[in-house]
Design a protein around this motif. Structure first.
Motif, PDB file in Angstrom:
ATOM      1  N   LYS A   1       3.272  15.862  30.019  1.00  0.00           N
ATOM      2  CA  LYS A   1       1.961  16.430  30.328  1.00  0.00           C
ATOM      3  C   LYS A   1       0.776  16.078  29.386  1.00  0.00           C
ATOM      4  CE  LYS A   1       3.469  20.020  33.272  1.00  0.00           C
ATOM      5  NZ  LYS A   1       3.508  21.526  33.740  1.00  0.00           N
TER       6      LYS A   1
ATOM      7  N   ASP B   1       0.519  23.391  29.118  1.00  0.00           N
ATOM      8  CA  ASP B   1       0.479  23.223  30.740  1.00  0.00           C
ATOM      9  C   ASP B   1      -0.884  23.401  31.401  1.00  0.00           C
ATOM     10  OD1 ASP B   1       1.695  23.451  33.116  1.00  0.00           O
ATOM     11  OD2 ASP B   1       2.114  25.708  33.367  1.00  0.00           O
TER      12      ASP B   1
ATOM     13  N   LYS C   1      13.147  17.040  37.057  1.00  0.00           N
ATOM     14  CA  LYS C   1      12.780  18.264  36.001  1.00  0.00           C
ATOM     15  C   LYS C   1      14.066  18.948  35.478  1.00  0.00           C
ATOM     16  CE  LYS C   1      10.571  22.725  36.138  1.00  0.00           C
ATOM     17  NZ  LYS C   1       9.437  23.335  36.810  1.00  0.00           N
TER      18      LYS C   1
ATOM     19  N   GLU D   1      -4.188  24.349  39.377  1.00  0.00           N
ATOM     20  CA  GLU D   1      -3.585  25.389  39.059  1.00  0.00           C
ATOM     21  C   GLU D   1      -4.306  26.361  38.215  1.00  0.00           C
ATOM     22  OE1 GLU D   1       0.391  24.756  37.759  1.00  0.00           O
ATOM     23  OE2 GLU D   1       0.660  26.949  37.316  1.00  0.00           O
TER      24      GLU D   1
ATOM     25  N   ARG E   1      11.196  14.246  33.411  1.00  0.00           N
ATOM     26  CA  ARG E   1       9.799  14.997  32.403  1.00  0.00           C
ATOM     27  C   ARG E   1      10.230  15.617  31.254  1.00  0.00           C
ATOM     28  NH1 ARG E   1       7.934  19.424  35.705  1.00  0.00           N
ATOM     29  NH2 ARG E   1       5.943  18.934  35.700  1.00  0.00           N
TER      30      ARG E   1
ATOM     31  N   GLU F   1      12.415  25.730  33.051  1.00  0.00           N
ATOM     32  CA  GLU F   1      12.139  26.976  33.938  1.00  0.00           C
ATOM     33  C   GLU F   1      13.076  27.059  35.057  1.00  0.00           C
ATOM     34  OE1 GLU F   1       8.107  25.774  35.578  1.00  0.00           O
ATOM     35  OE2 GLU F   1       7.430  26.849  34.151  1.00  0.00           O
TER      36      GLU F   1
ATOM     37  N   GLU G   1       3.952  24.251  46.290  1.00  0.00           N
ATOM     38  CA  GLU G   1       4.038  24.752  44.902  1.00  0.00           C
ATOM     39  C   GLU G   1       2.663  24.527  44.251  1.00  0.00           C
ATOM     40  OE1 GLU G   1       7.514  25.129  42.918  1.00  0.00           O
ATOM     41  OE2 GLU G   1       6.341  25.793  40.955  1.00  0.00           O
ATOM     42  N   ARG G   2       1.765  25.543  44.016  1.00  0.00           N
ATOM     43  CA  ARG G   2       0.526  25.349  43.564  1.00  0.00           C
ATOM     44  C   ARG G   2      -0.360  24.584  44.124  1.00  0.00           C
ATOM     45  NH1 ARG G   2       1.617  29.474  40.016  1.00  0.00           N
ATOM     46  NH2 ARG G   2       3.359  29.020  38.913  1.00  0.00           N
TER      47      ARG G   2
HETATM   48  O1  GCW Z   1       2.744  24.443  35.609  1.00  0.00           O
HETATM   49  C1  GCW Z   1       3.838  24.945  35.854  1.00  0.00           C
HETATM   50  C2  GCW Z   1       3.683  25.700  37.187  1.00  0.00           C
HETATM   51  C3  GCW Z   1       5.019  25.395  37.974  1.00  0.00           C
HETATM   52  C4  GCW Z   1       5.569  24.041  37.828  1.00  0.00           C
HETATM   53  C5  GCW Z   1       5.610  23.768  36.194  1.00  0.00           C
HETATM   54  C6  GCW Z   1       6.298  22.255  35.951  1.00  0.00           C
HETATM   55  C7  GCW Z   1       6.639  22.868  39.570  1.00  0.00           C
HETATM   56  O2  GCW Z   1       3.189  26.841  36.907  1.00  0.00           O
HETATM   57  O3  GCW Z   1       4.790  25.744  39.231  1.00  0.00           O
HETATM   58  O4  GCW Z   1       6.693  23.836  38.604  1.00  0.00           O
HETATM   59  O5  GCW Z   1       4.612  23.831  35.697  1.00  0.00           O
HETATM   60  O6  GCW Z   1       5.359  21.565  35.722  1.00  0.00           O
HETATM   61  O7  GCW Z   1       7.396  21.950  36.235  1.00  0.00           O
END
Ligand code: GCW
Length: 663
Positions: free
Chosen positions: A346, A351, A274, A379, A310, A278, A154-155
């Motif tokens: 983060k 994001d 997580k 990303e 997270r 999402e 992913e990414r």
């Molecule tokens: O930055 C976003 C991304 C998702 C990612 C999410 C996260 C792993 O678009 O792909 O999923 O954050 O950090 O959980």
């Protein structure tokens, strides 16, 4: 393999001139302390690396080895009062021979000492004058892989996953050793091997066996493995009716799972989670809090490991500013998390944008272990195609004053220093590991900054470029400034002046400021830009969402006035008229255009600079970088022109005189 980039910053390219003569004179014999014939695997790995590095640095001169003029002694014991990761390199003399002794708090320190010494030698420093005494600033320096068990990352922009789950545990790819070497060389000591959007089956016995093989391979390099755990795993793989963290059967299931993992991997690091983000399952599905969920898992691990929970959460049906949700959910829980829980935050509140202000949770949870999460994979910064050296971005967040120190500065680095930093890895199966040669620098920089957040971006760029490409001062004099400017160039042509999240839907590559029809408001670029006929920017002051109110008062005061805020954050916090007068003398609109133009122009300069450096770089990597820069030149214009055309459709303004017209 050096030319194809596989060797990373561990190429140990042969020295030249005086540096070569000095190392040739020293030409050390490498000694390890054994215990009645037993050699600790970490010491053995350290000695192997030293031998490999020195032979390679000596190039043709290695043929005459060993002269045994000098000695490198890898000791690392008997200093148990020290931080177990601290190492010291000191000169000594023995019967007329010169020596360097690596000592440390524990065996693990010797691997850092060996790599630290090799870095000095690779940079051409005189072995006679090397003394080092270093300890990491933070206990946990971690990579988080968003690698799925099916090999998709992913990414990820560097090919498939480097983890060969299919053949593990029977076959261990050499890449797993080289990966550990690279990590150890920059001080990484923890790796979460799977995506935080986790598959529950990775907790099943066959995967535990695979993970155990990796843990065994990485242990000599000081790396502990972590697993991303899916919160609903007891339901998904064991058929329990619930994953409610307060249900005793659920807690018992996790306890047994933890015991099973520790039986196979005695130094297992713990779980990365997580939850309720999402679409991922979590304790809120059962009316429980993040603390309830994290603490239940923490109890299962006990003093054997850590739960990293997270803080990246936002929900669909919440009308509040997305940038505020994590703080709102987590800060009230301060003090409620078990001691072996870390909350991973983060760098910014949205994001991983090219630029964000620091996350307001830093400093606001004094009774919780907070860890910084950075994204090494790019990303939102042009994937592996665009050159953007991220150390300046991380330096910016680490050095940011949270305002929570009262009259003294309390930086983000100080807040997270007792805990650590995690970086979302940018590795993949590409020959050069990271999809582009310059993205190796971001892996390197992440580790170096987690080891020592006081290192400057300049120093990191310089040592990386010297080890990776060429030590020639001419080369460094051109390549290092180019790296240092590269991230700001991306900010300029993608999201200048505090704009954010203007990327196209889903993949986040390329511009999409006009997008406004996605089902969730906070997925739309228009939600972030708030561009209308009058102005642009997200009002997060007291007249708007008041996200500013989440920052310490000194910071909020400085940022609440569009006149005094750092213009780089202006549109993050304020909705500003197109004709607003900027301190530069330009109007906001002119200033925006100026930044987009500057970004595109900087990429041109980067490409020009690189084109002069062919004599310092092998043909293969020279061409690879040149072609990527050509892509970036074109796409910087794409970003600029598409963004400006859209803003013009909203504000009806024409381009200021002197602006470069669209191609
Ligand atoms: O930055 C976003 C991304 C998702 C990612 C999410 C996260 C792993 O678009 O792909 O999923 O954050 O950090 O959980």
């Amino acid at each position: 393999r050096a030319e194809d980039g596989y060797g990373l910053w561990l190429r140990y390219a042969p020295l030249e001139g005086e540096a070569l003569e000095r190392l040739a004179r020293f030409d050390p014999e490498i000694r390890i302390n054994d215990h009645a014939g037993y050699i600790d695997p970490t010491l053995a790995a350290a000695a192997d690396e030293l031998a490999r590095g020195i032979v390679s640095l000596l190039g043709d001169r290695a043929k005459a080895r060993p002269s045994g003029n000098g000695i490198i002694e890898v000791a690392c014991e008997g200093m148990m009062d020290m931080n177990p990761e601290r190492f010291i390199v000191t000169p000594f003399r023995e019967a007329g021979r010169r020596g360097l002794r690596i000592t440390g708090g524990d065996y693990g320190a010797c691997i850092y000492g060996a790599f630290g010494l090799l870095r000095e030698l690779s940079l051409g420093h005189d072995p006679a004058s090397i003394t080092l005494d270093e300890a990491p600033a933070m206990p946990l320096r971690m990579l988080n892989h968003w690698d799925n068990p099916d090999g998709h990352v992913e990414r990820g922009y560097a090919g498939r996953s480097i983890f060969d789950w299919w053949h593990l545990p029977d076959r261990l790819d050499q890449r797993m050793i080289d990966y550990a070497r690279a990590n150890a060389s920059i001080g990484i000591n923890g790796v979460a091997v799977n995506n935080v959007n986790a598959r529950a089956f990775m907790l099943e016995p066959d995967y535990i066996a695979k993970l155990a093989r990796l843990a065994d391979a990485w242990r000599p390099y000081g790396i502990r493995v972590f697993l991303s755990a899916r919160f609903s795993a007891p339901v998904d793989i064991c058929g329990l009716a619930t994953a409610d963290p307060l249900d005793p059967a659920v807690a018992a299931w996790w306890q047994a799972k933890a015991d099973e993992i520790y039986a196979a991997i005695p130094d297992f690091g713990g779980f990365l989670v997580k939850a309720n983000s999402e679409g991922q399952p979590g304790p809120q599905d059962y009316g429980r809090s993040h603390a309830d969920g994290a603490n239940m898992l923490a109890a299962a691990l006990g003093d054997r490991g850590t739960v990293i929970w997270r803080a990246f959460v936002y929900s669909a049906d919440d009308e509040t500013d997305r940038a505020m949700q994590a703080y709102n959910e987590f800060v009230p829980l301060d003090g409620q998390f078990a001691d072996n829980v870390i909350v991973q935050v983060k760098n910014g509140p949205v994001d991983f944008q090219p630029r964000e202000p620091f996350h307001p949770m830093f400093g606001a949870m004094p009774n919780t272990h907070l860890m910084l999460e950075a994204q090494v994979t790019k990303e939102y910064l042009g994937f592996a195609s665009h050159l953007a050296f991220l150390a300046p971005m991380w330096e910016e967040v680490l050095d940011a004053d949270t305002g929570h120190g009262g009259t003294v500065v309390r930086t983000v680095a100080q807040v997270v220093a007792p805990v650590g930093m995690a970086g979302v890895a940018n590795t993949g199966s590409d020959r050069n590991w990271t999809g582009s040669d310059f993205d190796q620098a971001n892996w390197y920089a992440f580790g170096r900054l987690a080891w020592n957040p006081q290192l400057s971006s300049d120093q990191i760029a310089r040592e990386w470029a010297a080890q990776t490409f060429s030590r020639d001062p001419q080369f460094l004099g051109a390549a290092v400034p180019m790296m240092l400017e590269s991230r700001e160039a991306v900010v300029d042509y993608m999201t200048p002046l505090g704009l954010a999240h203007q990327m196209a839907t889903g993949h986040h590559y390329g511009p999409g400021p006009w997008v406004c029809d996605l089902p969730r408001p906070e997925w739309n670029p228009c939600y972030y830009s708030r561009a209308d006929a009058e102005g642009i920017g997200f009002d997060r002051s007291a007249t708007g969402s008041n996200a500013l109110g989440q920052y310490a008062s000194a910071i909020a005061a400085r940022w609440s006035d569009p006149e005094t805020i750092d213009p780089a954050l202006l549109l993050w916090f304020h909705h500003v008229g197109w004709n607003h007068q900027m301190r530069s003398g330009r109007t906001l609109w002119e200033e925006l255009v100026w930044h987009y133009d500057r970004g595109a122009a900087k990429v041109d300069t980067m490409a020009e600079t690189w084109s002069t450096l062919s004599e310092y770089v092998d043909e293969e990597r020279f061409r690879a970088v040149s072609e990527m820069l050509a892509i970036q030149q074109r796409e910087a214009r794409w970003w600029r022109d598409a963004s400006l055309a859209y803003w013009q459709s909203v504000n009806g303004l024409s381009l200021p005189a002197g602006a470069e017209p669209p191609a």
